[in-house]
Design a protein around this motif. Sequence first.
Motif, short mmCIF file in Angstrom:
data_model
loop_
_atom_site.label_atom_id
_atom_site.label_comp_id
_atom_site.label_asym_id
_atom_site.label_seq_id
_atom_site.Cartn_x
_atom_site.Cartn_y
_atom_site.Cartn_z
N LEU B 137 0.85 -1.20 0.00
CA LEU B 137 0.00 0.00 0.00
C LEU B 137 0.88 1.24 0.00
O LEU B 137 2.02 1.20 0.43
N SER B 138 0.29 2.36 -0.45
CA SER B 138 1.05 3.61 -0.41
C SER B 138 1.09 4.11 1.04
O SER B 138 0.35 3.64 1.90
N GLY B 139 1.94 5.11 1.27
CA GLY B 139 2.08 5.64 2.63
C GLY B 139 0.75 6.13 3.19
O GLY B 139 0.41 5.85 4.34
N GLY B 140 -0.01 6.83 2.38
CA GLY B 140 -1.29 7.36 2.84
C GLY B 140 -2.27 6.25 3.18
O GLY B 140 -2.99 6.31 4.19
N GLN B 141 -2.28 5.21 2.35
CA GLN B 141 -3.17 4.08 2.61
C GLN B 141 -2.77 3.35 3.89
O GLN B 141 -3.61 2.98 4.70
N GLN B 142 -1.46 3.18 4.06
CA GLN B 142 -0.99 2.53 5.28
C GLN B 142 -1.43 3.32 6.50
O GLN B 142 -1.86 2.78 7.51
N GLN B 143 -1.34 4.63 6.36
CA GLN B 143 -1.76 5.51 7.44
C GLN B 143 -3.23 5.29 7.77
O GLN B 143 -3.63 5.24 8.93
N ARG B 144 -4.02 5.13 6.74
CA ARG B 144 -5.46 4.92 6.99
C ARG B 144 -5.72 3.58 7.64
O ARG B 144 -6.60 3.46 8.48
N VAL B 145 -4.95 2.56 7.23
CA VAL B 145 -5.11 1.25 7.88
C VAL B 145 -4.77 1.38 9.36
O VAL B 145 -5.49 0.87 10.23
N ALA B 146 -3.69 2.10 9.64
CA ALA B 146 -3.28 2.26 11.03
C ALA B 146 -4.39 2.94 11.83
O ALA B 146 -4.70 2.55 12.96
N LEU B 147 -5.00 3.94 11.23
CA LEU B 147 -6.08 4.65 11.91
C LEU B 147 -7.30 3.75 12.07
O LEU B 147 -7.90 3.67 13.15
#
Lengths: 560, 365
Positions: B137-147
């Motif tokens: 996943l892209s950085g932004g997507q990973q961020q959303r998964v984390a959230l």
Amino acid sequence: MTLVSQATPSVRDRSSPALLRKIVVDPWLFGIFVLVTLSVLIFAALPIFVVMKQAVVTDHGFDLGVLIETLSQSFVWTSLGNTLLLGLVSAIVATAAGFLLAFSATRTTMPGKTFVHGVALLPIISPPFVMALAVVILFGRSGLITRELLGIRNANVYGFHSLVLIQSLAFTPIAYLNIRGMLQSIDTALEDASASLGASRWTTFSRVTLPLVTPAILSSTLLVFVKSVEDFGNPMLIGGNYNTLAVEAYSQMVGYFNLQAGALLASLMLVPSMTAFLIHRYWVSKRSYVTVTGKPSAQTIRISGGVVVPLALGCYAIVFAILLFYLTVVYVSFTKLPGVNNTLTLDHYATVFTAGFQTLTNSLLLAGIATPITAVAGMLIAYLLIRKAFPGSFLLRWATLLSFAAPGTILGIGYVSTFNAAPLLLTGTAFIVVAAMVVKNLQVGIEAGSNQLRQIDKSIEEASTILGASNTRTFFQVTLPLLKPALFTSLSYALTRSLTTLSAVIFLVSANWTLITVTILSQVETLKLGVAAAYCSILVFVVLAILAVMQLVLNSTSKR
Amino acid sequence: MSKVIFSNITKRFPGVAGATAVDKLNLTIEEGTLVTLLGPSGCGKTTTLRMLAGFETPSDGTITIGGRDVTNVPVNARNVGMVFQSYALFPHMTVRENVEYGVRLLNLPKAEMKDRVNTILETMALAHYADRSPSRLSGGQQQRVALARAVVTQPKVLLFDEPLSNLDAQLRERMRDELRAIQLRLGITSLYVTHDQSEAMAISDRVVVMRNGAIEQDDSPLNVYSRPGTGFVAEFMGKANILEGKVEAVDDTTVRVRIASTVAFTLARNDRAFKIGQDVRCVVRPEHIRVDVAGTMEAKVRRVVFQGAYVEYLTDLEGQECVFLDTDYYKSGVAEVGQTVKLAIDSRPVWILPENEANALGKAA
Ligand SMILES: Nc1ncnc2c1ncn2[C@@H]1O[C@H](COP(=O)(O)OP(=O)(O)OP(=O)(O)O)[C@@H](O)[C@H]1O
Ligand SMILES: [Mg+2]
């Protein structure tokens, strides 16, 4: 190191409520920690202390007289001297050979590198005394080379010279892998920089490359030395009158039933082993300029042309010798009576698969039980040591280090002496053999696990706990899966070692539970070389096959 | 109910003699609000956050969440969610498995569990990637998964430790707004750590500026910027000139401060007490000073830095350094070093630091 700060009383006082809280927060994991620590203390540290005690304490209590009497006998000092000399020479020769292989494989255009690499690793996955068997077959009284080829009637293959040859070849892979790893992690840009500053190839080698790999060279020398001191099978088979401590301890114990002398000799083995080990751990490894990241940096091959020829010839000679020895063993396993009647036959295999089948299955069964326990326990201990500093961690750390550095002989004798009475009456059981296999091979897993853990972002585990998982659950669901590469390293090592080990288990096998290595040894001693060779061939084949399957599993599970 | 209260929290790390990472910190996070800890590296932000998470145990003091003392409650029993700087996604699990991980531990009925996971994946626009490995996943997507993973368990408190520092500048702004939108929608009490002051101001209900393990100021974003309690806060929140002056005159509603022979401001007094002749320090933001041929203020140019959109001048104002930005340089040309320029200051945003007042703002918090 953390150990130092833990030992400082003032720090401990101040942080003790925090330590207590660590336990309260995690009673399960602490329970596991206590259990593991106790097991390691009982099965690793205790036997060694029992042996050391036996060396100085007789039935009548502490007896300096007996000690002095034993120490005044010449065989003690002869065997100590023999052990040290052999260790030193083998260490130097094996390290030189290992360096030659490693340098040629990583820095030159030598053709056939993959082949050289593959063959050079063979000795690692086979019992150390396959070499001894081959030497007897090739150079013995009715040796294929000495008698058949050269017509020498009474060649004396037994003694120091053969031992050096065999041990050097058997332990070259240790040095090779070690030095190769270091050469690979040195950024070749350093060598390029040297060349760009006008240095000749030789100057670059001697002023840049060599100093950078010196720690690996020293560490290989020490490791091979420890291995040589520990080696029992080769000196037993081919030492002749050249007795080492391991052999002398065994014959005192088993031959003369002299427990005290055996214990003393085994304890003496600790001195060179522990010295070398401690030098390695606290001096050599601190001198490394290279931070081994586990990722080999990009390599550029710089050395080509004329110099490669002698280097390659040297490598080929080593590889040829190893191959010759192994092929000899395979050939003999299919030969009626080597040197006398060279007709091909399957008789030896028939013997192995009928009369000798149980020892083969025993070995596979016990190693099969010991291997997963060793690997998982190794990861668990690494986790406990690196991530959870429970009070008392240093006990666990030291006990595992001790078990690794201590030669198999002392561990074997210790097991016999410690576990021969209730409540720990274990002699003669399969359990004791498995315990010895686990304890002896634990440290490699711990080391691999610790290195990998240091590279895993701690917050991944924190994420698991903050989502509500206990630490125990976190370990099994998050940490352990991430430790997979280290787990596999540990599994492969434990499996190979458990199947090929001799020095400790020779004291532990019983009529019910005998092992393939012990059987091979007795076959060679009774000069049933064909059967011994068949066992060896099967063993090497089995280890190779299992390792290949494990590699396949690893590859297929890490595709995702 | 999930108001968070830190009372007298102190954290000393063993082994580091005399080092106190957090020193008698008192902080309240009102229910449903987002509070940011802001400060220079090593000031104790992460330590404070990790004590609320339970990863660190305070040496002294108590922490309550919703009235319950959690000081000694283990991490996994606190019901807080956290978004890590490195995201800390489980690399051996898919996106769905990552999000499911915490929900599984709640022992919910299977249907409800599935429902929650699917809802959050939809909300975060992740449904499409549910079966991918996080590494793809892209950085932004990973961020959303984390959230998603952090909020799906419906934690009482949500923690963020520099969650955006791995993203590039543009994405950082977008994710910042997304984070804030979700936090507001879920109404979840949050503690957010950053050392980027514009991020802090953009996202928070309150900004807590820390220094050396203690709170320097705890205030609304507008106030920490325009009414800093100390020179440290003023300079940390953005470029600032801190000019020394003397009170010249005080009346019912205004105070007059003289900075230099050519510069004096008349400022609103806001019920603060001043004495004539008192030494004060004024915060003047560079953007409030401009080149003005009709200006009364004169300063000597010491350094000129051309920045494209503007020219930054460092000038000497009768012995005091004064920085200002000229966005109109193309009209009047760029001044040279050694030249004297005429300037005008907009005095409305000038702020007198309350450091010598009895109830200094920073301490009142
Ligand atoms: N585990 C630890 N052991 C010893 N000292 C620590 C530990 N963790 C933090 N510290 C010290 O506590 C102080 C505060 O650290 P902290 O990580 O809270 O800073 P921070 O404000 O988050 O900084 P940054 O912006 O760099 O992340 C630092 O001086 C740090 O060195
Ligand atoms: Mg931090």
